[in-house]
Design an enzyme around this catalytic site. Structure first.
Site, PDB file in Angstrom:
ATOM      1  N   CYS A   2      29.201 -51.096  25.656  1.00  0.00           N
ATOM      2  CA  CYS A   2      30.722 -51.906  25.241  1.00  0.00           C
ATOM      3  C   CYS A   2      29.865 -53.756  24.231  1.00  0.00           C
ATOM      4  CB  CYS A   2      31.140 -52.533  26.505  1.00  0.00           C
ATOM      5  SG  CYS A   2      31.456 -51.694  27.427  1.00  0.00           S
ATOM      6  N   ARG A  27      28.227 -50.956  19.399  1.00  0.00           N
ATOM      7  CA  ARG A  27      27.584 -51.082  20.970  1.00  0.00           C
ATOM      8  C   ARG A  27      28.651 -49.869  22.029  1.00  0.00           C
ATOM      9  NH1 ARG A  27      24.877 -55.059  22.417  1.00  0.00           N
ATOM     10  NH2 ARG A  27      25.645 -55.900  24.162  1.00  0.00           N
ATOM     11  N   TRP A  76      32.435 -48.515  25.665  1.00  0.00           N
ATOM     12  CA  TRP A  76      31.105 -47.598  26.651  1.00  0.00           C
ATOM     13  C   TRP A  76      31.760 -47.037  27.429  1.00  0.00           C
ATOM     14  CZ3 TRP A  76      27.754 -46.301  29.904  1.00  0.00           C
ATOM     15  CH2 TRP A  76      26.804 -44.818  29.564  1.00  0.00           C
ATOM     16  N   ASN A 112      31.723 -56.786  29.469  1.00  0.00           N
ATOM     17  CA  ASN A 112      31.077 -55.672  29.300  1.00  0.00           C
ATOM     18  C   ASN A 112      29.915 -55.535  30.251  1.00  0.00           C
ATOM     19  OD1 ASN A 112      28.434 -54.191  28.451  1.00  0.00           O
ATOM     20  ND2 ASN A 112      28.178 -56.413  27.058  1.00  0.00           N
ATOM     21  N   GLY A 113      29.457 -54.481  30.881  1.00  0.00           N
ATOM     22  CA  GLY A 113      28.629 -55.123  32.333  1.00  0.00           C
ATOM     23  C   GLY A 113      29.498 -53.739  32.838  1.00  0.00           C
ATOM     24  N   GLU A 495       9.408 -38.324  20.455  1.00  0.00           N
ATOM     25  CA  GLU A 495      10.712 -39.256  19.724  1.00  0.00           C
ATOM     26  C   GLU A 495      11.315 -37.797  18.756  1.00  0.00           C
ATOM     27  OE1 GLU A 495      11.560 -41.600  20.342  1.00  0.00           O
ATOM     28  OE2 GLU A 495      12.375 -42.171  18.326  1.00  0.00           O
ATOM     29  N   LYS A 499      14.941 -37.708  18.332  1.00  0.00           N
ATOM     30  CA  LYS A 499      15.947 -38.155  17.412  1.00  0.00           C
ATOM     31  C   LYS A 499      16.401 -36.624  17.405  1.00  0.00           C
ATOM     32  CE  LYS A 499      15.726 -41.305  17.389  1.00  0.00           C
ATOM     33  NZ  LYS A 499      15.111 -42.436  17.677  1.00  0.00           N
ATOM     34  N   GLU A 502      19.695 -35.946  20.092  1.00  0.00           N
ATOM     35  CA  GLU A 502      20.656 -36.994  20.373  1.00  0.00           C
ATOM     36  C   GLU A 502      21.818 -37.277  19.270  1.00  0.00           C
ATOM     37  OE1 GLU A 502      19.326 -41.658  20.772  1.00  0.00           O
ATOM     38  OE2 GLU A 502      17.865 -40.874  19.263  1.00  0.00           O
ATOM     39  N   HIS A 518       3.529 -22.137  30.650  1.00  0.00           N
ATOM     40  CA  HIS A 518       3.610 -22.626  31.976  1.00  0.00           C
ATOM     41  C   HIS A 518       5.183 -22.489  32.412  1.00  0.00           C
ATOM     42  CE1 HIS A 518      -1.153 -23.706  32.903  1.00  0.00           C
ATOM     43  NE2 HIS A 518      -0.718 -24.267  31.944  1.00  0.00           N
ATOM     44  N   LYS A 617      24.652 -48.135  22.157  1.00  0.00           N
ATOM     45  CA  LYS A 617      23.321 -48.901  21.227  1.00  0.00           C
ATOM     46  C   LYS A 617      22.279 -49.777  22.840  1.00  0.00           C
ATOM     47  CE  LYS A 617      19.941 -50.372  18.374  1.00  0.00           C
ATOM     48  NZ  LYS A 617      19.342 -48.894  17.889  1.00  0.00           N
TER      49      LYS A 617
HETATM   50  C1  F6R Z   1      16.485 -43.427  21.417  1.00  0.00           C
HETATM   51  C2  F6R Z   1      17.192 -44.662  21.978  1.00  0.00           C
HETATM   52  C3  F6R Z   1      17.014 -45.340  22.991  1.00  0.00           C
HETATM   53  C4  F6R Z   1      16.528 -46.456  23.164  1.00  0.00           C
HETATM   54  C5  F6R Z   1      16.719 -47.026  25.063  1.00  0.00           C
HETATM   55  C6  F6R Z   1      16.020 -48.476  25.083  1.00  0.00           C
HETATM   56  O1  F6R Z   1      17.079 -43.557  19.529  1.00  0.00           O
HETATM   57  O2  F6R Z   1      17.038 -45.614  20.645  1.00  0.00           O
HETATM   58  O3  F6R Z   1      16.065 -43.871  23.664  1.00  0.00           O
HETATM   59  O4  F6R Z   1      14.834 -46.717  22.640  1.00  0.00           O
HETATM   60  O5  F6R Z   1      17.717 -47.439  24.767  1.00  0.00           O
HETATM   61  O6  F6R Z   1      16.486 -49.217  24.024  1.00  0.00           O
HETATM   62  P1  F6R Z   1      16.053 -50.456  24.040  1.00  0.00           P
HETATM   63  O7  F6R Z   1      14.669 -50.612  23.065  1.00  0.00           O
HETATM   64  O8  F6R Z   1      17.000 -51.919  23.305  1.00  0.00           O
HETATM   65  O9  F6R Z   1      15.673 -51.326  25.384  1.00  0.00           O
END
Ligand code: F6R
Length: 622
Positions: A2, A27, A76, A112-113, A495, A499, A502, A518, A617
């Site tokens: 949000c 966000r 969000w 937001n929250g 990772e 990527k 997502e 396994h 984000k």
């Molecule tokens: C994936 C991504 C998320 C963040 C996670 C932690 O691309 O961006 O998995 O890494 O939400 O976010 P931060 O680093 O802001 O604590």
């Protein structure tokens, strides 16, 4: 998670609010809304589902709503589906036309929250005659403010304070009261909010890019603090309602840093900014070819006395920790545990009292990471944040902070912040190795020299992106993809897999290469893409064998290895090479082709790379 904005001044508010929201859309983008007041008139609320452009169209880019004071929100969804009725702003009175139109007098607000005890508060309000039109916790919050405002008649600050005492959860709250034209009241706990005052106008936002155009001096409002905003003025209060002083912080990154700069998506721009993010982070602690952690606040004596490291983080930041554990264990011979913050905060494990808890977070606001940090502090452990956003909650609350200098990261999928976090961990591991007597002066010098060469090697890799684009076009309709690797390569796979899934919505999983047989190997069928990661020489043969096991069951193999390992082409159907570096640092290079693969797959499938569905984000809720 949000985004909120606010403006009170002399210009028309709606276009400014919409522009601010456009900078915060990363966000949340389920729905959006505005409430704008024209002088003494009641606020006009306009909401819309879907992306912000729907709201912009509905309001003729804001020109259709008049007034110089207003608040805005991009959502969000947490409580209640994404719909016009559940979209913010919410009002204390009844709501017409699915939440749009002039509001009844009272309170209108955005949030937001998450309000954890909203059901109990809602029951209380129902008993006092309030009715509810939405399923949101925010409507409850706004009505509670209204309830205390009317009950005690002691003004907005008193009403908000009384509300906050009753509320459990996190919030960045912005409200306007009918009785206070031209004024916005805000409060925050565990959700980000900044305030800017410039040229006789006052701005509120969840993040800096939304107001950077107007001012670089921002006020970070603290936890459980409130503010009363008028044109060109911000007055801060504590929970007792007493006035407090807050010093502004100067933002050093440029407004252009938060723009796309000619790239189609922020993610591609940020992928290209990685060499700089890594170089800047390195340079912040390298003094004459030695690592100097004095700014971070970590002394040699402390480093010597640490007997255990707990790395705590979420998502990609956790993947950084997964790679870092191998590097720390190898270079500094120090035991490391990597914990998901959401698990660590509730786990009752015996903790080493000489441990250092390292919380890694781009936003510095991730709810679980912040809670884990607080938990560690409560238990008396030393803490350190590796954080990108200056002044964020984790940065402020950790005993020490190692700032990554990645600049603002807008794309939801992290790239440059991941790389900057990784280099910060490399730096720490090398320094810990030296200070703890595990590295000779010569080894120390060589490792630092190798770190210094990484940015240039990253740039070189980026020049070869067309090959990955071609490969992505070939696999755009893949259903399942598997990443396999051992040690650091396993962490890289984690990772790469995140990527991919997502942003392209292709199901993918990363496995420690020896694990696939396994169980999961039963999923391999003709043409399934398996990506083998082969940057660690001593594990190379082992992983190749595991790749061959997949190939025998029909898999199409992609190999990712270091220049020189050309034998991989005997096994893999497609190979990507990365420049040679010290193997401890290979993740910084190997991650780049995998980020590009996720990106190009997403583009090939016609998706919105920067705003993948269901995500936001910074995850400021549990
Ligand atoms: C994936 C991504 C998320 C963040 C996670 C932690 O691309 O961006 O998995 O890494 O939400 O976010 P931060 O680093 O802001 O604590």
């Amino acid at each position: 998670m949000c985004g909120i904005v606010g403006f009170t001044g002399h210009q028309q508010a709606a276009p400014i609010l919409l522009e601010g929201l456009s900078k915060l859309e990363y966000r949340g983008y389920d729905s959006a809304g505005l409430a704008v007041r024209d002088g003494e008139n009641l606020a006009e609320v306009v909401k819309s589902t879907g992306k912000l452009r729907n709201l912009a169209e509905k309001t003729n880019d804001g020109l259709a709503i008049h007034g110089t004071c207003g608040i805005g929100h991009t959502r969000w969804a947490t409580h209640g589906e994404p719909s016009q009725t559940n979209a913010h702003p919410h009002v204390s009175g009844n709501c017409t036309r699915s939440g749009s139109g002039p509001v009844e007098s009272g309170v209108v607000g955005v949030h937001n929250g998450i309000i954890e005890n909203y059901q109990e508060l809602k029951d209380k309000l129902l008993r006092h005659g309030y009715t509810f039109y939405s399923q949101t916790d925010t409507e409850v919050l706004i009505k509670l403010v209204d309830y205390y405002y009317k009950k005690y008649q002691a003004g907005p600050i008193d009403a908000i304070n009384k509300t906050l005492v009753r509320v459990r959860g996190s919030y960045a709250l912005e409200v306007m009261f009918t009785d206070y034209p031209g004024e916005i009241f805000v409060a925050r706990k565990d959700s980000p909010m900044i305030i800017g005052v410039a040229g006789g106008e006052t701005y509120v936002a969840s993040d800096v890019p939304a107001i950077l155009k107007y001012t670089r001096n921002v006020y970070y409002i603290g936890n459980l603090q409130l503010a009363r905003l008028r044109p060109g003025q911000a007055i801060f209060y504590d929970l007792n309602g007493d006035e407090i002083e807050i010093e502004p912080t100067e933002i050093t990154f440029s407004a252009e840093a938060a723009e796309k700069g000619g790239y189609e998506y922020f993610m591609m721009k940020e992928i290209h900014e990685q060499p700089k993010a890594v170089l800047d982070t390195l340079n912040s602690v390298l003094k004459e070819d030695r690592i100097d952690l004095s700014e971070v606040g970590l002394t040699d004596e402390e480093i010597q006395n640490i007997s255990q490291i707990y790395i705590v983080a979420c998502g990609s930041a956790w993947h950084v920790g997964m790679a870092a554990q191998y590097i720390f264990e190898d270079l500094a011979e120090l035991p490391v545990r990597v914990e998901l913050a959401s698990e660590f905060r509730y786990r009752r494990m015996p903790l080493d009292s000489n441990a250092l808890v390292v919380v890694i977070s781009q936003s510095g606001e991730t709810a679980d990471s912040l809670a884990a940090l607080r938990e560690a502090k409560t238990k008396g452990l030393k803490t350190m944040g590796i954080v990108n956003v200056v002044g964020s909650s984790i940065a402020r609350e950790a005993d020490r902070v190692f700032y990554t200098l990645a600049g603002p990261e807008i794309a939801v999928a992290t790239t440059k912040a991941y790389s900057a976090q990784l280099i910060a961990c490399d730096i720490l591991a090398v320094q810990f190795g030296k200070v703890r007597g595990k590295l000779t002066e010569e080894q120390y010098g060589e490792l630092i020299a190798k770190l210094r060469l990484l940015p240039e090697k990253m740039s070189r890799l980026l020049e070869e992106k067309e090959r990955i684009q071609w490969f992505a076009a070939k696999f755009a309709s893949a259903k399942d993809v598997f990443f396999v690797g051992r040690g650091i390569d396993y962490a890289i796979g984690l990772e790469g897999s995140l990527k991919m899934k997502e942003i392209s919505y292709i199901h993918s999983e990363a496995y420690a290469a020896g694990e696939l047989k396994h169980g999961t190997i039963s999923l391999i069928e003709d043409g399934t893409l398996v990506i083998g990661l082969l940057t660690q020489q001593d594990l190379y043969e082992k992983t190749i064998s595991n790749m061959v096991e997949c190939k025998s069951r029909g898999a199409y193999l992609m190999g990712l290895t270091t220049y020189g390992n050309y034998g991989v082409e005997d096994t893999a159907d497609f190979t990507v090479y990365i420049p040679k570096t010290d193997e401890h640092f290979a993740a910084s290079l190997a991650v780049i082709p995998l980020q590009l693969l996720g990106y190009y797959l997403s583009v090939a499938r016609g998706l919105d790379v920067d705003k993948p569905r269901n995500l936001a984000k910074s995850v400021t809720v549990e």
